[in-house]
Write an enzyme that holds these catalytic residues in place. Structure first.
Site, PDB file in Angstrom:
ATOM      1  N   GLU A  27       0.827  -4.576 -14.884  1.00 33.34           N
ATOM      2  CA  GLU A  27       0.915  -3.203 -14.384  1.00 33.34           C
ATOM      3  C   GLU A  27       1.799  -2.387 -15.312  1.00 33.34           C
ATOM      4  OE1 GLU A  27       3.088  -2.515 -10.721  1.00 33.34           O
ATOM      5  OE2 GLU A  27       1.675  -0.962 -10.129  1.00 33.34           O
ATOM      6  N   SER A  31       7.489  -3.344  -6.159  1.00 32.51           N
ATOM      7  CA  SER A  31       6.808  -4.261  -7.078  1.00 32.51           C
ATOM      8  C   SER A  31       6.538  -5.616  -6.412  1.00 32.51           C
ATOM      9  CB  SER A  31       7.661  -4.458  -8.324  1.00 32.51           C
ATOM     10  OG  SER A  31       8.873  -5.067  -7.953  1.00 32.51           O
ATOM     11  N   LYS A  91      16.117   2.901   3.066  1.00 41.04           N
ATOM     12  CA  LYS A  91      16.836   2.803   1.787  1.00 41.04           C
ATOM     13  C   LYS A  91      15.936   3.251   0.639  1.00 41.04           C
ATOM     14  CE  LYS A  91      17.314  -0.364  -1.220  1.00 41.04           C
ATOM     15  NZ  LYS A  91      17.316   0.471  -2.438  1.00 41.04           N
ATOM     16  N   PRO A  92      16.282   4.374   0.003  1.00 46.95           N
ATOM     17  CA  PRO A  92      15.515   4.795  -1.175  1.00 46.95           C
ATOM     18  C   PRO A  92      15.930   3.994  -2.402  1.00 46.95           C
ATOM     19  CG  PRO A  92      17.289   6.358  -0.745  1.00 46.95           C
ATOM     20  CD  PRO A  92      17.359   5.310   0.348  1.00 46.95           C
ATOM     21  N   TRP A 109      10.721   4.598  -6.438  1.00 47.05           N
ATOM     22  CA  TRP A 109      11.132   5.895  -6.978  1.00 47.05           C
ATOM     23  C   TRP A 109       9.963   6.798  -7.372  1.00 47.05           C
ATOM     24  CZ3 TRP A 109       8.729   5.499 -11.533  1.00 47.05           C
ATOM     25  CH2 TRP A 109       8.646   4.241 -12.141  1.00 47.05           C
ATOM     26  N   GLU A 145       3.705  -3.183   0.677  1.00 44.84           N
ATOM     27  CA  GLU A 145       2.755  -2.399  -0.119  1.00 44.84           C
ATOM     28  C   GLU A 145       3.218  -2.524  -1.565  1.00 44.84           C
ATOM     29  OE1 GLU A 145       2.102   1.548   1.557  1.00 44.84           O
ATOM     30  OE2 GLU A 145       2.968   0.778   3.396  1.00 44.84           O
ATOM     31  N   CYS A 163       0.995   3.691  -7.641  1.00 47.90           N
ATOM     32  CA  CYS A 163       0.553   2.308  -7.394  1.00 47.90           C
ATOM     33  C   CYS A 163      -0.941   2.197  -7.593  1.00 47.90           C
ATOM     34  CB  CYS A 163       0.957   1.868  -5.995  1.00 47.90           C
ATOM     35  SG  CYS A 163       0.358   2.966  -4.696  1.00 47.90           S
TER      36      CYS A 163
END
Ligand code: NAD
Length: 466
Positions: free
Chosen positions: A368, A216, A164-165, A140, A237, A271
């Site tokens: 993170e 993630s 797919k978002p 997102w 990624e 990221c």
């Protein structure tokens, strides 16, 4: 709770709510597609593949037309993106522009046929073939640009795609899908929206030949496991915990703005944001002060307000994670030189936070945070700083900041990551490979490598005539 759509078919036609992070209120919904719908979607993508892969020239012109269509819809895309994602409108416009730029870049990129010359009297040639339907699953934080990083090379290579978002940001991607559909043949790119297990089912679908995922680390592992069922190719990624290492000759005033924005852009939800800063002990107080000043001065507000430089955190669970990791650091003995708390009022706002006196094993250093929180840590020797920078499971990016560029480059060369910058961070070119190491990723995106990541080699081998 999902609200039924007009035709009210239970389960199939329900919608899930989409929240404006600047208010915390639902402002729209998106179709809650169910996993069993994917069979038809993937079958159509496979059907469309035959025509799409056959004509590279037609692909180039369709993708260039798609880029023009994205530009033409820029206002609507950018406003919707800000509404559901939260980022300042100017950043949404920049994201739309990068989406179109990716389409143009890959539209013109073609794989090279290569002859193998190994001295034998044979003619061997490597040609490149597309893979089939590709599944793309994206997060997102940059919904459009990360989707484009997947569909532009995959489609340019001759594949079709099911995209797919994230359920937190489905709307701008749906709009993008319909904009692209004005330029692309039917079923070449299909956007599906829904909540889990839609993504898991897509990743394991037997008709999918490549799963390209951004998100993630834990979800990346699940996706790799799901794709193992059909042995589809996987590109991951994943998360990062990039360190910025400042050297003792750094010009603090000269770099402070750049360093601040490398950490706080998009509210830290990048990221490859700077997520930890290592500073020589004697410069530490000055760097904390320079960053904290900027954190206190920056205008935080709704992305649609013209003066806003930092928007809200995108969603409630992420806000809770940011709050938790900050509170844990404060409980561990850290001190907030700025921020350290949510902002009062509606929406998912968190005060830009600079942390000092942070224990090196606190999760805000080792994990993170993915939010507007930055730990600044002092170091004694350079070896200690490099060891600390390399001392997490992540390996996405890193940077070194100093005046002597040769020395900085020698330190950058020691960072265990995919990209290392000097006096910058997260500056990317369309032409370069993008690949995390360790837990930050598998496979290579970006540049020609991104194209080849969506192709398979096909070797034709025949004796030479005569
Ligand atoms: P996430 O892993 O929670 O979700 C990413 C996507 O996976 C979403 O579309 C989600 O709906 C979907 N998903 C969730 N569970 C799934 C499952 N079991 N199977 C298949 N799909 C599933 O990540 P997020 O919170 O949306 O995004 C933030 C993370 O993304 C951060 O870790 C960030 O560093 C990372 N990220 C990495 C890059 C990169 O290029 N390396 C870029 C942007 C973000």
């Amino acid at each position: 709770m999902p609200t039924p759509e007009a035709d009210g078919v239970p389960g199939r036609r329900s919608r899930f709510p989409v929240v404006d992070p600047a208010t915390g209120e639902t402002f729209d919904g998106a179709p809650d597609q169910q996993p069993d719908e994917l069979d038809d979607v993937v079958a159509r993508a496979r059907q469309a593949w035959g025509g799409w892969r056959a004509d590279p020239a037609a692909r180039t012109s369709a993708l260039l037309g798609a880029a023009d269509a994205v530009d033409a819809a820029g206002d609507d895309l950018a406003r919707l993106l800000t509404r559901e994602q939260g980022k300042p409108l100017a950043e949404s416009y920049a994201e739309v522009a990068r989406t179109a730029a990716r389409l143009r870049y890959f539209a013109e990129l073609a794989p090279r046929t290569r002859r193998i010359d190994d001295g034998r009297p044979v003619h061997s040639e490597i040609r490149w073939r597309s893979l089939g339907p590709v599944a793309a699953i994206v997060p997102w934080n940059f919904p459009l640009q990360l989707a484009a990083a997947k569909f532009a090379p995959a489609l340019a290579a001759g594949n079709t795609m099911v995209l797919k978002p994230s359920p937190f940001t489905p709307l701008a991607t749906r709009l993008l899908g319909s904009v692209l559909a004005t330029a692309l043949p039917e079923d070449v790119l299909t956007v599906v929206t829904g909540r889990e297990p839609l993504g898991a089912r897509l990743a394991s679908h037997p008709g999918i030949r490549h799963v390209t995922f951004t998100g993630s680390v834990p979800t990346g592992r699940a996706v790799a496991g799901a794709a193992a069922a059909s042995l589809a190719r996987v590109t991951l990624e994943l998360g990062g915990n990039d360190a910025a290492v400042l050297l003792d000759d750094v010009d603090v005033d000269g770099i402070a703005d750049r360093l601040f924005w490398a950490a706080f852009r998009n509210c830290g939800q990048v990221c490859m944001a700077v997520k930890r800063v290592y500073v020589p002990a004697r410069l530490h107080a000055g760097v904390v002060e320079a960053l904290a000043q900027r954190a206190k001065a920056v205008t935080v507000g709704p992305g649609l307000d013209p003066g806003t430089r930092l928007g809200p955190v995108n969603n409630a669970p992420q806000l809770a994670r940011v709050e938790q990791i900050t509170e844990r650091a404060l409980a561990d003995g850290a001190r907030a030189a700025s921020g350290g708390h949510r902002l009062d009022g509606p929406g998912y706002f968190f005060a830009p936070t600079v942390l000092t006196d942070v224990p090196p094993r606190s999760p805000v250093v080792t994990g993170e945070q993915f939010g507007p929180v930055l730990p600044v840590l002092p170091y004694g020797s350079l070896d200690e700083a490099v060891d600390a920078a390399n001392g997490t499971g992540f390996g996405l990016g890193g940077s070194v900041w100093g005046t002597d560029l040769d020395r900085a480059e020698a330190v950058a060369d020691r960072l265990e990551c995919g990209t290392a910058w000097i006096n910058h961070h997260a500056e990317l070119s369309l032409h370069q490979p993008f690949a995390g190491v360790k837990d930050s990723g598998v496979g290579v995106a970006g540049g020609p490598w991104g194209l080849y990541g969506n192709l398979r080699p096909f070797v034709v081998h025949r004796p030479q005539e005569g």
